[in-house]
Design a protein around this motif. Structure first.
Motif, PDB file in Angstrom:
ATOM      1  N   ASP A   1      -6.244  -7.053  -6.366  1.00  0.00           N
ATOM      2  CA  ASP A   1      -5.984  -8.148  -5.428  1.00  0.00           C
ATOM      3  C   ASP A   1      -6.023  -9.495  -6.164  1.00  0.00           C
ATOM      4  O   ASP A   1      -5.167 -10.366  -5.940  1.00  0.00           O
ATOM      5  CB  ASP A   1      -7.042  -8.101  -4.323  1.00  0.00           C
ATOM      6  CG  ASP A   1      -6.666  -8.964  -3.144  1.00  0.00           C
ATOM      7  OD1 ASP A   1      -5.505  -8.870  -2.698  1.00  0.00           O
ATOM      8  OD2 ASP A   1      -7.520  -9.761  -2.689  1.00  0.00           O
TER       9      ASP A   1
ATOM     10  N   ARG B   1      -2.878   1.826  -4.226  1.00  0.00           N
ATOM     11  CA  ARG B   1      -2.050   0.612  -4.181  1.00  0.00           C
ATOM     12  C   ARG B   1      -0.959   0.795  -5.218  1.00  0.00           C
ATOM     13  O   ARG B   1      -1.239   1.228  -6.334  1.00  0.00           O
ATOM     14  CB  ARG B   1      -2.930  -0.576  -4.563  1.00  0.00           C
ATOM     15  CG  ARG B   1      -2.248  -1.917  -4.536  1.00  0.00           C
ATOM     16  CD  ARG B   1      -3.193  -2.967  -5.125  1.00  0.00           C
ATOM     17  NE  ARG B   1      -2.792  -4.326  -4.784  1.00  0.00           N
ATOM     18  CZ  ARG B   1      -1.772  -4.972  -5.331  1.00  0.00           C
ATOM     19  NH1 ARG B   1      -1.032  -4.402  -6.252  1.00  0.00           N
ATOM     20  NH2 ARG B   1      -1.499  -6.209  -4.957  1.00  0.00           N
TER      21      ARG B   1
ATOM     22  N   GLU C   1      -1.046  -1.063 -10.164  1.00  0.00           N
ATOM     23  CA  GLU C   1      -1.144   0.182  -9.387  1.00  0.00           C
ATOM     24  C   GLU C   1      -2.581   0.679  -9.505  1.00  0.00           C
ATOM     25  O   GLU C   1      -3.127   0.729 -10.611  1.00  0.00           O
ATOM     26  CB  GLU C   1      -0.177   1.227  -9.966  1.00  0.00           C
ATOM     27  CG  GLU C   1      -0.157   2.526  -9.197  1.00  0.00           C
ATOM     28  CD  GLU C   1       1.252   3.124  -9.182  1.00  0.00           C
ATOM     29  OE1 GLU C   1       2.143   2.510  -8.562  1.00  0.00           O
ATOM     30  OE2 GLU C   1       1.449   4.180  -9.786  1.00  0.00           O
TER      31      GLU C   1
ATOM     32  N   MET D   1       0.833  -1.204   0.000  1.00  0.00           N
ATOM     33  CA  MET D   1       0.000   0.000   0.000  1.00  0.00           C
ATOM     34  C   MET D   1       0.872   1.261   0.000  1.00  0.00           C
ATOM     35  O   MET D   1       1.995   1.243   0.469  1.00  0.00           O
ATOM     36  CB  MET D   1      -0.926  -0.003   1.229  1.00  0.00           C
ATOM     37  CG  MET D   1      -1.909  -1.181   1.253  1.00  0.00           C
ATOM     38  SD  MET D   1      -3.194  -1.028  -0.016  1.00  0.00           S
ATOM     39  CE  MET D   1      -3.860  -2.680  -0.034  1.00  0.00           C
TER      40      MET D   1
ATOM     41  N   LEU E   1      -9.665  -2.069  -6.607  1.00  0.00           N
ATOM     42  CA  LEU E   1      -8.856  -2.650  -5.524  1.00  0.00           C
ATOM     43  C   LEU E   1      -9.049  -4.165  -5.494  1.00  0.00           C
ATOM     44  O   LEU E   1      -8.095  -4.931  -5.335  1.00  0.00           O
ATOM     45  CB  LEU E   1      -9.277  -2.044  -4.175  1.00  0.00           C
ATOM     46  CG  LEU E   1      -8.766  -0.650  -3.836  1.00  0.00           C
ATOM     47  CD1 LEU E   1      -9.423  -0.145  -2.555  1.00  0.00           C
ATOM     48  CD2 LEU E   1      -7.238  -0.665  -3.672  1.00  0.00           C
TER      49      LEU E   1
END
Lengths: 324, 292
Positions: free
Chosen positions: A222, A200, A232, A1, A218
């Motif tokens: 993941d 991220r 990113e 992060m 996000l």
């Protein structure tokens, strides 16, 4: 992060959810407390646009114009001319959908700080169907010179964005979604008009999102990370002015950009990014969103799945994009 | 309250003729623009700017001023002429109408010219803007001393936005809002009653909850009386239906809808000016008068 404070449990089932428009309701109340020039105008949708909190607290500064969106924004312009800071609200399908020219002439050309709040925007409006799923608003508002366009990512950010546009002298558009969406920012997360935030860090691909889809990015990142793809994720709540520096810096590093929005990509956020990249940093670009079609009735989640705009759906598209 | 002494009716009438001469000159020099409406509205604008409005050309943002908004922005030449002759900017600048770089844009741009209170042109928005302003004065500032005037064309009443504003102003009892409809019975495509019949406008505005007056829009005394009456009505807005002759004062234009959106040629202007006993062109007479 990357140091951006994300909400706890953001990638788990524990993530909290709240409609973005609820944050607007809180923010408008706060803006009204901070500056007595703030007034609210509504076109017969006071509860659903969340202006009711403001009405309860400042009844003298609330104006009901009835089902009349053209009058909504032109009266607001007159009030702004008399020194007020008016927030207008309706469904985005009607404002700016129905009163775009009034916004251009009465608010923008007059250089008045009218704040157009479009609630129930995008696919997340859900069951009301295509007529009420405003997908063209980012394109419509982005093209107006001087207009600030903000698509908050969640309810907490919507609150901050509302306070920020009240304190800014420019005509502004605030895009809100109807249904509850995950809350991924925190009260401590930064928000400044015109700023993008790296949620991220990653070096393989830049995923740039606006509105509620930044959360889905996000999730997407993941899923990709499990396959060794480091994405990113950049959250861009301000579509105009776009934080070019942050986006270009990332695109230079990764060489591949994916945008995500629950709106028409043509002319929308994806369009804005395409314009920037083609001029400054030619990069491979995939624009995720609605592609030259209208929506339809359905549960918001169902619709996001059907349009390939959930984290999983986007991960699949990004994978294909990177493997080409 | 007024920072500018009102002129007597006779001088206001003379000013209306001066404004007309300016409009003819401006349009001919611009070779572009609308003729019929501006000429027909000369007495209305002269009565407002030289008869009843509180305003200060040396301090356009004076807080005690009344507010004027032109809703039918295509009639801008008559407003520009009124502002210039009132002293907001040099009369000589009027010939820059519609030229590149001019402060006198084809339709009024508030931010470009002192004295303009509103940007307008696209029809139907002026009444709403004026109503929004009047709402703030009445309900938020609770200041009964300032009035908001708005002039509209009759063709403009085709726009739905106007009737949205009509309901809003009546609902909120905006007595400080005074509207004037230039009732000249023409619009671009022809007679108002054939393009889109407006019918009984008095009955329509009254049914919407307005106080309505009907006057001869070329009578300065009738216009001044109507405004005075309107100012005394505090519980609802007033609409003054001002009956005018399109192209008034220019014999070949009067009553002819084809002059709605067309300028006179320089030759037509010169012929008209000599028939009026004026110099062929230019604002020389204005400059001469100023020096006296």
């Amino acid at each position: 992060m990357a140091g951006y404070p994300l909400a706890e449990g953001v990638l788990t089932d524990q993530v909290a959810a709240e409609p973005i428009r609820v944050g607007f309701g809180r923010g408008l109340l706060e803006a009204g407390r901070r500056d007595e020039r703030v007034v609210a105008l509504c076109a017969d949708l006071t509860d659903s646009t969340q202006m009711s909190r403001f009405l309860d607290a400042f009844p003298d500064r609330f104006v009901e114009v009835g089902i009349a969106e053209q009058n909504l924004v032109t009266v607001a312009a007159g009030m702004a001319r008399a020194g007020m800071i008016p927030f207008t609200s309706s469904y985005a399908a009607f404002s700016p959908g129905r009163n775009w020219e009034q916004i251009k002439t009465s608010a923008c050309l007059n250089e008045l700080p009218v704040k157009v709040v479009g609630s129930h925007a995008g696919l997340i409006t859900g069951k009301d169907g295509a007529t009420h799923q405003m997908l063209e608003d980012i394109a419509l508002m982005r093209v107006l010179p001087g207009m600030v366009v903000v698509c908050p990512g969640d309810s907490i950010e919507a609150e901050k964005a509302t306070v920020a546009i009240a304190a800014n002298d420019a005509p502004s558009y605030l895009r809100l979604a109807r249904d509850a969406t995950p809350v991924f920012t925190t009260p401590d997360s930064p928000f400044e008009l015109g700023r993008a935030y790296v949620l991220r860090e990653g070096s393989d691909v830049t995923l740039a999102g606006t509105g509620a889809l930044s959360y889905e990015l996000l999730v997407c990142a993941d899923l990709l990370a499990r396959e060794g793809i480091e994405a990113e994720v950049i959250h861009m709540p301000t579509v105009k002015p776009l934080d070019e520096e942050t986006l270009l810096a990332s695109a230079t590093r990764t060489g591949a950009v994916v945008t995500a929005e629950e709106a028409q990509v043509a002319g929308g956020f994806g369009g804005a990014v395409a314009e920037l990249l083609s001029a400054c940093q030619p990069s491979r670009l995939l624009r995720l969103g609605v592609e030259d079609r209208y929506g339809e009735s359905g549960d918001p989640r169902e619709l996001l799945e059907a349009f390939g705009l959930t984290g999983a759906g986007m991960a699949q598209r990004v994978r294909q994009f990177l493997s080409r | 309250m007024s920072r500018r002494e009102p002129l007597p009716p006779g001088e206001i009438q003379a000013m209306a003729e001066t404004l007309r001469a300016s409009v003819m000159h401006m349009l001919a020099e611009a070779r572009s623009g609308h003729s019929a409406g501006p000429l027909g509205m000369a007495e209305i604008l002269a009565s407002l700017y030289f008869g009843c409005m509180k305003h200060d050309p040396d301090d356009p943002a004076w807080e005690g001023r009344d507010v004027f908004m032109l809703s039918n922005g295509h009639t801008a030449p008559i407003l520009y002429a009124a502002l210039a002759h009132a002293g907001y900017f040099p009369v000589e600048e009027l010939t820059s109408l519609r030229q590149f770089g001019s402060r006198l844009q084809g339709h009024p741009e508030r931010v470009s010219l002192p004295g303009l209170e509103s940007t307008s042109g696209p029809l139907g928005e002026g009444l709403s803007q004026a109503a929004g302003y009047a709402y703030v004065l009445k309900k938020l500032h609770r200041n009964p001393h300032r009035f908001v005037y708005v002039v509209m064309g009759d063709g403009e009443l085709n726009e739905g936005n106007v009737w949205e504003a009509a309901m809003f102003a009546a609902k909120n009892g905006l007595g400080q809002l005074i509207g004037i409809v230039d009732r000249n019975y023409i619009q671009i495509d022809g007679a108002t009653e054939s393009v889109m019949p407006l019918g009984d406008l008095r009955a329509k505005w009254e049914a919407f909850g307005w106080h309505v007056l009907e006057v001869n829009g070329h009578s300065v005394t009738a216009l001044l009386d109507a405004v005075q009456t309107a100012q005394a009505v505090v519980d609802r807005p007033t609409m003054i239906l001002a009956h005018t002759i399109p192209g008034k004062g220019v014999d070949f234009m009067e009553y002819d809808f084809r002059w709605h959106g067309k300028p006179p040629s320089p030759a037509e202007r010169d012929a008209w000016r000599s028939a009026q006993g004026l110099e062929p062109a230019g604002f020389d007479h204005v400059a001469a008068e100023k020096e006296q």
